[in-house]
Design a protein around this motif. Structure first.
Motif, PDB file in Angstrom:
ATOM      1  N   UNK A  15       0.821  -1.197   0.534  1.00 52.47           N
ATOM      2  CA  UNK A  15       0.171   0.138  -0.066  1.00 52.47           C
ATOM      3  C   UNK A  15       0.541   1.339  -0.220  1.00 52.47           C
ATOM      4  N   UNK A  16       1.940   1.427   1.008  1.00 52.63           N
ATOM      5  CA  UNK A  16       3.615   2.605   0.877  1.00 52.63           C
ATOM      6  C   UNK A  16       3.400   3.059  -0.845  1.00 52.63           C
ATOM      7  N   UNK A  21       4.365   4.827  -5.628  1.00 51.79           N
ATOM      8  CA  UNK A  21       4.186   5.967  -6.709  1.00 51.79           C
ATOM      9  C   UNK A  21       2.974   6.495  -8.119  1.00 51.79           C
ATOM     10  N   UNK A  22       2.308   6.845  -6.977  1.00 54.35           N
ATOM     11  CA  UNK A  22       1.112   7.312  -7.380  1.00 54.35           C
ATOM     12  C   UNK A  22       1.420   8.544  -7.750  1.00 54.35           C
ATOM     13  N   UNK A  23       2.367   9.310  -6.253  1.00 57.40           N
ATOM     14  CA  UNK A  23       3.175  10.655  -5.726  1.00 57.40           C
ATOM     15  C   UNK A  23       4.212  11.215  -7.080  1.00 57.40           C
ATOM     16  N   UNK A  34      -3.113  16.856  -9.962  1.00 60.94           N
ATOM     17  CA  UNK A  34      -5.143  16.503  -9.404  1.00 60.94           C
ATOM     18  C   UNK A  34      -4.855  15.845  -8.086  1.00 60.94           C
ATOM     19  N   UNK A  35      -3.440  15.263  -7.509  1.00 53.74           N
ATOM     20  CA  UNK A  35      -3.790  14.740  -6.791  1.00 53.74           C
ATOM     21  C   UNK A  35      -3.921  15.503  -5.217  1.00 53.74           C
ATOM     22  N   UNK A 133      10.962  -1.710  -1.616  1.00 52.91           N
ATOM     23  CA  UNK A 133      11.984  -0.626  -1.783  1.00 52.91           C
ATOM     24  C   UNK A 133      11.775   0.747  -1.653  1.00 52.91           C
ATOM     25  N   UNK A 134      10.535   1.232  -0.137  1.00 48.11           N
ATOM     26  CA  UNK A 134      10.031   2.242  -0.228  1.00 48.11           C
ATOM     27  C   UNK A 134      11.163   3.288   0.026  1.00 48.11           C
ATOM     28  N   UNK A 135      12.574   3.250   0.779  1.00 47.05           N
ATOM     29  CA  UNK A 135      12.850   3.677   1.108  1.00 47.05           C
ATOM     30  C   UNK A 135      13.605   4.569  -0.234  1.00 47.05           C
ATOM     31  N   UNK A 136      14.035   4.005  -1.562  1.00 48.25           N
ATOM     32  CA  UNK A 136      14.342   4.165  -2.569  1.00 48.25           C
ATOM     33  C   UNK A 136      13.223   5.155  -3.746  1.00 48.25           C
ATOM     34  N   UNK A 137      11.817   4.084  -3.137  1.00 48.26           N
ATOM     35  CA  UNK A 137      10.989   5.516  -3.972  1.00 48.26           C
ATOM     36  C   UNK A 137      10.645   6.091  -3.212  1.00 48.26           C
ATOM     37  N   UNK A 138      10.833   7.218  -1.876  1.00 51.73           N
ATOM     38  CA  UNK A 138      10.663   7.926  -1.266  1.00 51.73           C
ATOM     39  C   UNK A 138      11.731   8.716  -1.460  1.00 51.73           C
ATOM     40  N   UNK A 139      13.223   8.283  -1.932  1.00 53.38           N
ATOM     41  CA  UNK A 139      14.020   9.172  -2.504  1.00 53.38           C
ATOM     42  C   UNK A 139      14.235   9.960  -4.282  1.00 53.38           C
TER      43      UNK A 139
END
Length: 245
Positions: A15-16, A21-23, A34-35, A133-139
């Motif tokens: 989910x995170x 990905x949407x962001x 539109x977010x 890999x949430x940290x990579x997506x966050x960066x």
């Protein structure tokens, strides 16, 4: 129970990751996004830039904004921590179940089953963590947002500020140039008026002297004014008025 903990850890990470990905996809153009999270972020960034006349560290500002970003009632950092906690809970629950089976002298099959399921569930959640890999997506999200702010939004705001300031400069220069001209004109008019007043006063004094001299020549006496004709008296009165004024 072990299966539910394992599935919960996987679901939280997926989910995170989907939210990130949407962001990232919507951050390609903040002006048309539109977010609602990104629209709020864009508006706050513009207001902060206008109030402070710039932004010295965009990366720190974006990280602070992401800390307050929430999904499913929790912050994204909270979701990442929850995934890690579920992984540890899976290991602990498997070990505790195996120990209780041994303590109550259950069959060895259950002891091995709970121990293996705890280890296997924890490893599956860890595998899902490395896959998402949430940290990579966050960066990645921070980099996209920083690129949009520094290379698109800040440039546009600087152009708007420059456009707003350009008409004001010529007007100010024009006022500065007109001020000395007006003051010079006023000084010249004041000098001319003073010269005319001085000339009129001098002429009035001279005419008064001539009338007095003529009156003394025509009649020698104390009441020489009584012998003046009406025209001379009127002229004398006008000259006195001009001399006094």
């Amino acid at each position: 129970m072990l299966a539910a903990i394992c599935l919960g850890g996987i679901f939280v990470r997926l989910a995170a990751g989907g939210f990130y990905k949407r962001l990232i996809r919507e951050s390609a153009n903040l002006a048309l996004t539109k977010n609602r999270y990104l629209r709020t972020l864009r508006q706050n960034a513009e207001d902060t830039y206008r109030i402070n006349m710039g932004m010295s560290n965009t990366r720190v500002y974006l990280e602070r904004q992401l800390y307050s970003l929430r999904f499913m009632g929790m912050s994204l950092r909270g979701l990442e921590s929850l995934g890690g906690q579920l992984t540890l809970l899976c290991f602990l629950a498997g070990g505790a179940a195996a120990f209780l089976s041994y303590w109550y002298r259950s069959d060895n099959y259950y002891i091995v089953l709970y121990g293996v399921m705890g280890i296997f569930g924890g490893m599956v959640t860890m595998f899902a963590d490395y896959g998402v890999n949430l940290e990579e997506k966050r960066q990645h999200l921070l980099t996209c947002l920083q690129d949009q702010l520094e290379n698109a939004m800040w440039s546009r705001l600087e152009r708007e500020n420059t456009t707003d300031q350009q008409p004001a400069l010529p007007a100010e220069e024009e006022r500065r140039e007109q001020a000395p001209v007006r003051s010079i004109g006023r000084d010249r008019r004041s000098g001319a008026h003073a010269r005319r007043s001085a000339e009129q006063t001098a002429a009035s004094r001279e005419n008064l002297r001539e009338v007095s001299r003529d009156a003394r020549e025509d009649r020698s006496g104390e009441n020489w004014l009584q012998d003046l004709n009406p025209d001379q008296k009127r002229m004398l009165g006008e000259m006195l008025k001009g001399f006094i004024s």
